[in-house]
Scaffold this motif. Sequence first.
Motif, PDB file in Angstrom:
ATOM      1  N   ALA A  98      55.745  28.967  71.218  1.00 36.60           N
ATOM      2  CA  ALA A  98      56.203  27.816  72.273  1.00 36.60           C
ATOM      3  C   ALA A  98      57.611  27.835  72.255  1.00 36.60           C
ATOM      4  O   ALA A  98      58.344  27.534  73.033  1.00 36.60           O
ATOM      5  CB  ALA A  98      55.479  26.562  72.035  1.00 36.60           C
ATOM      6  N   THR A  99      58.165  27.990  70.907  1.00 40.19           N
ATOM      7  CA  THR A  99      59.685  27.843  70.657  1.00 40.19           C
ATOM      8  C   THR A  99      60.703  29.163  71.590  1.00 40.19           C
ATOM      9  O   THR A  99      61.350  28.592  72.110  1.00 40.19           O
ATOM     10  CB  THR A  99      60.021  27.864  69.348  1.00 40.19           C
ATOM     11  N   LYS A 100      59.884  30.082  71.330  1.00 45.84           N
ATOM     12  CA  LYS A 100      60.499  31.198  72.057  1.00 45.84           C
ATOM     13  C   LYS A 100      60.475  31.091  73.766  1.00 45.84           C
ATOM     14  O   LYS A 100      61.465  31.454  74.288  1.00 45.84           O
ATOM     15  CB  LYS A 100      59.784  32.649  71.745  1.00 45.84           C
ATOM     16  N   VAL A 101      59.423  30.524  74.158  1.00 46.62           N
ATOM     17  CA  VAL A 101      59.262  30.173  75.572  1.00 46.62           C
ATOM     18  C   VAL A 101      60.394  29.143  76.095  1.00 46.62           C
ATOM     19  O   VAL A 101      61.157  29.525  77.191  1.00 46.62           O
ATOM     20  CB  VAL A 101      57.902  29.740  76.094  1.00 46.62           C
ATOM     21  N   THR A 102      60.431  28.073  75.235  1.00 45.10           N
ATOM     22  CA  THR A 102      61.760  27.091  75.513  1.00 45.10           C
ATOM     23  C   THR A 102      62.770  27.710  75.677  1.00 45.10           C
ATOM     24  O   THR A 102      63.896  27.487  76.431  1.00 45.10           O
ATOM     25  CB  THR A 102      61.480  26.161  74.623  1.00 45.10           C
ATOM     26  N   GLU A 103      63.089  28.518  74.484  1.00 47.32           N
ATOM     27  CA  GLU A 103      64.450  29.323  74.436  1.00 47.32           C
ATOM     28  C   GLU A 103      64.500  30.302  75.681  1.00 47.32           C
ATOM     29  O   GLU A 103      65.766  30.344  76.242  1.00 47.32           O
ATOM     30  CB  GLU A 103      64.698  30.270  73.072  1.00 47.32           C
ATOM     31  N   ALA A 104      63.753  31.035  76.127  1.00 45.03           N
ATOM     32  CA  ALA A 104      63.720  31.661  77.136  1.00 45.03           C
ATOM     33  C   ALA A 104      64.207  31.156  78.333  1.00 45.03           C
ATOM     34  O   ALA A 104      65.056  31.504  79.285  1.00 45.03           O
ATOM     35  CB  ALA A 104      62.568  32.658  77.429  1.00 45.03           C
ATOM     36  N   VAL A 105      63.441  30.005  78.582  1.00 46.35           N
ATOM     37  CA  VAL A 105      63.774  29.100  79.846  1.00 46.35           C
ATOM     38  C   VAL A 105      65.168  28.580  79.967  1.00 46.35           C
ATOM     39  O   VAL A 105      65.653  28.676  80.716  1.00 46.35           O
ATOM     40  CB  VAL A 105      62.717  27.885  80.060  1.00 46.35           C
ATOM     41  N   ASP A 106      65.527  28.229  78.625  1.00 42.08           N
ATOM     42  CA  ASP A 106      66.859  27.725  78.759  1.00 42.08           C
ATOM     43  C   ASP A 106      67.895  28.587  79.075  1.00 42.08           C
ATOM     44  O   ASP A 106      68.756  28.421  79.838  1.00 42.08           O
ATOM     45  CB  ASP A 106      67.197  27.005  76.993  1.00 42.08           C
ATOM     46  N   LEU A 107      67.762  29.835  78.233  1.00 43.33           N
ATOM     47  CA  LEU A 107      68.594  31.011  78.943  1.00 43.33           C
ATOM     48  C   LEU A 107      68.675  31.230  80.291  1.00 43.33           C
ATOM     49  O   LEU A 107      69.809  31.586  81.043  1.00 43.33           O
ATOM     50  CB  LEU A 107      68.280  32.338  78.065  1.00 43.33           C
ATOM     51  N   LEU A 108      67.219  31.259  81.163  1.00 39.14           N
ATOM     52  CA  LEU A 108      67.398  31.742  82.520  1.00 39.14           C
ATOM     53  C   LEU A 108      67.868  30.587  83.408  1.00 39.14           C
ATOM     54  O   LEU A 108      68.622  30.479  84.137  1.00 39.14           O
ATOM     55  CB  LEU A 108      66.135  31.887  82.688  1.00 39.14           C
ATOM     56  N   VAL A 109      67.635  29.170  82.852  1.00 39.85           N
ATOM     57  CA  VAL A 109      68.085  28.075  83.473  1.00 39.85           C
ATOM     58  C   VAL A 109      69.685  28.232  83.261  1.00 39.85           C
ATOM     59  O   VAL A 109      70.387  27.810  84.264  1.00 39.85           O
ATOM     60  CB  VAL A 109      67.693  26.853  82.813  1.00 39.85           C
ATOM     61  N   ALA A 110      70.362  28.379  82.180  1.00 40.61           N
ATOM     62  CA  ALA A 110      71.596  28.355  82.078  1.00 40.61           C
ATOM     63  C   ALA A 110      72.284  29.355  82.798  1.00 40.61           C
ATOM     64  O   ALA A 110      73.412  29.259  83.324  1.00 40.61           O
ATOM     65  CB  ALA A 110      72.027  28.559  80.293  1.00 40.61           C
ATOM     66  N   THR A 111      71.808  30.725  82.814  1.00 39.46           N
ATOM     67  CA  THR A 111      72.276  31.739  83.472  1.00 39.46           C
ATOM     68  C   THR A 111      72.483  31.385  85.014  1.00 39.46           C
ATOM     69  O   THR A 111      73.479  31.528  85.759  1.00 39.46           O
ATOM     70  CB  THR A 111      71.441  33.160  83.400  1.00 39.46           C
ATOM     71  N   GLN A 112      71.357  30.624  85.552  1.00 36.49           N
ATOM     72  CA  GLN A 112      71.168  30.372  86.944  1.00 36.49           C
ATOM     73  C   GLN A 112      72.269  29.389  87.432  1.00 36.49           C
ATOM     74  O   GLN A 112      72.788  29.230  88.380  1.00 36.49           O
ATOM     75  CB  GLN A 112      69.751  29.662  87.151  1.00 36.49           C
ATOM     76  N   SER A 113      72.596  28.336  86.570  1.00 34.34           N
ATOM     77  CA  SER A 113      73.622  27.443  86.582  1.00 34.34           C
ATOM     78  C   SER A 113      74.919  28.077  86.527  1.00 34.34           C
ATOM     79  O   SER A 113      76.026  27.263  86.982  1.00 34.34           O
ATOM     80  CB  SER A 113      73.580  26.250  85.767  1.00 34.34           C
ATOM     81  N   ARG A 114      75.126  29.202  85.856  1.00 34.82           N
ATOM     82  CA  ARG A 114      76.339  29.779  85.619  1.00 34.82           C
ATOM     83  C   ARG A 114      76.873  30.912  86.441  1.00 34.82           C
ATOM     84  O   ARG A 114      77.650  31.450  86.681  1.00 34.82           O
ATOM     85  CB  ARG A 114      76.729  29.947  84.339  1.00 34.82           C
ATOM     86  N   ALA A 115      75.896  31.530  87.253  1.00 39.10           N
ATOM     87  CA  ALA A 115      75.827  32.691  88.121  1.00 39.10           C
ATOM     88  C   ALA A 115      75.179  32.840  89.281  1.00 39.10           C
ATOM     89  O   ALA A 115      74.485  31.686  89.671  1.00 39.10           O
ATOM     90  CB  ALA A 115      75.323  34.023  87.179  1.00 39.10           C
ATOM     91  N   ASN A 116      75.549  33.719  90.018  1.00 41.67           N
ATOM     92  CA  ASN A 116      74.996  33.787  91.507  1.00 41.67           C
ATOM     93  C   ASN A 116      73.505  34.321  91.447  1.00 41.67           C
ATOM     94  O   ASN A 116      73.231  35.283  91.992  1.00 41.67           O
ATOM     95  CB  ASN A 116      75.902  34.586  92.505  1.00 41.67           C
ATOM     96  N   VAL A 117      72.663  33.640  90.545  1.00 37.80           N
ATOM     97  CA  VAL A 117      71.018  34.009  90.660  1.00 37.80           C
ATOM     98  C   VAL A 117      70.380  32.658  90.574  1.00 37.80           C
ATOM     99  O   VAL A 117      70.840  31.846  90.199  1.00 37.80           O
ATOM    100  CB  VAL A 117      70.795  34.891  89.496  1.00 37.80           C
ATOM    101  N   THR A 118      69.177  32.877  90.536  1.00 39.86           N
ATOM    102  CA  THR A 118      68.004  31.896  90.448  1.00 39.86           C
ATOM    103  C   THR A 118      67.066  32.443  89.579  1.00 39.86           C
ATOM    104  O   THR A 118      67.223  33.701  89.004  1.00 39.86           O
ATOM    105  CB  THR A 118      67.076  31.714  91.776  1.00 39.86           C
ATOM    106  N   VAL A 119      66.386  31.270  88.799  1.00 40.95           N
ATOM    107  CA  VAL A 119      65.586  31.693  87.772  1.00 40.95           C
ATOM    108  C   VAL A 119      64.357  32.666  88.235  1.00 40.95           C
ATOM    109  O   VAL A 119      63.928  33.762  87.646  1.00 40.95           O
ATOM    110  CB  VAL A 119      64.664  30.552  87.327  1.00 40.95           C
ATOM    111  N   ARG A 120      64.081  32.695  89.654  1.00 33.73           N
ATOM    112  CA  ARG A 120      63.203  33.528  90.348  1.00 33.73           C
ATOM    113  C   ARG A 120      63.814  34.824  90.265  1.00 33.73           C
ATOM    114  O   ARG A 120      63.196  35.982  89.927  1.00 33.73           O
ATOM    115  CB  ARG A 120      62.769  32.962  91.671  1.00 33.73           C
ATOM    116  N   MET A 121      64.945  34.955  90.685  1.00 34.87           N
ATOM    117  CA  MET A 121      65.591  36.438  90.675  1.00 34.87           C
ATOM    118  C   MET A 121      65.691  36.992  89.316  1.00 34.87           C
ATOM    119  O   MET A 121      65.603  38.082  89.242  1.00 34.87           O
ATOM    120  CB  MET A 121      67.005  36.271  91.202  1.00 34.87           C
TER     121      MET A 121
END
Length: 183
Positions: A1-24
């Motif tokens: 569960a910890t790894k899933v939270t970390e992965a989601v955090d990374l994807l959300v952080a990437t989405q908020s700083r780049a021209n991508v969405t979590v889905r992409m």
Amino acid sequence: ATKVTEAVDLLVATQSRANVTVRMLGEGMKYVGPLAKSAGLTLTEVSAAMGNLGNAGIQASMAGTTMRQAIQNMMNPAKRAREAMDELGISFVKSDGKLRPFVDILRDLEKASMSTEQILKMFGVRAGPGMAALISQGADAFEKLHDDIQQVGAAADISAAVMDTLAGKENQLAAATEKPEKK
């Protein structure tokens, strides 16, 4: 569960700083994830690369395919790619057979001032344009995005920010006053 939270955090952080969405990012990870992991790249490195590819207009499955092909060419270069690497004095793999840190690879490629022909020789028609985009953005841009998305708790921060609005407070109030349905 910890790894899933970390992965989601990374994807959300990437989405908020780049021209991508979590889905992409998720779509792209289907193509590159397993190979990137076996090559020794971290999720943060791949997310940052895909974020920068997104900034260049290469998104979702195209970004994943680009990264997969680039990694494949770095790990097992064809004769033409090997010749271009030798010509430029570039090596992608450490002594343990895993890829060097991606920022170091980008820095070497950037310093080499490669021609389009050399990039295509090294990475092929499929990954070459994407790698050219990453090289042109520079290792510093990659490193900045990489460092930014490593911040822990991005998903929680964004959720808290959304909930700290009038609409968020209204939703909280509605949820608190809602009566449960009778069965």
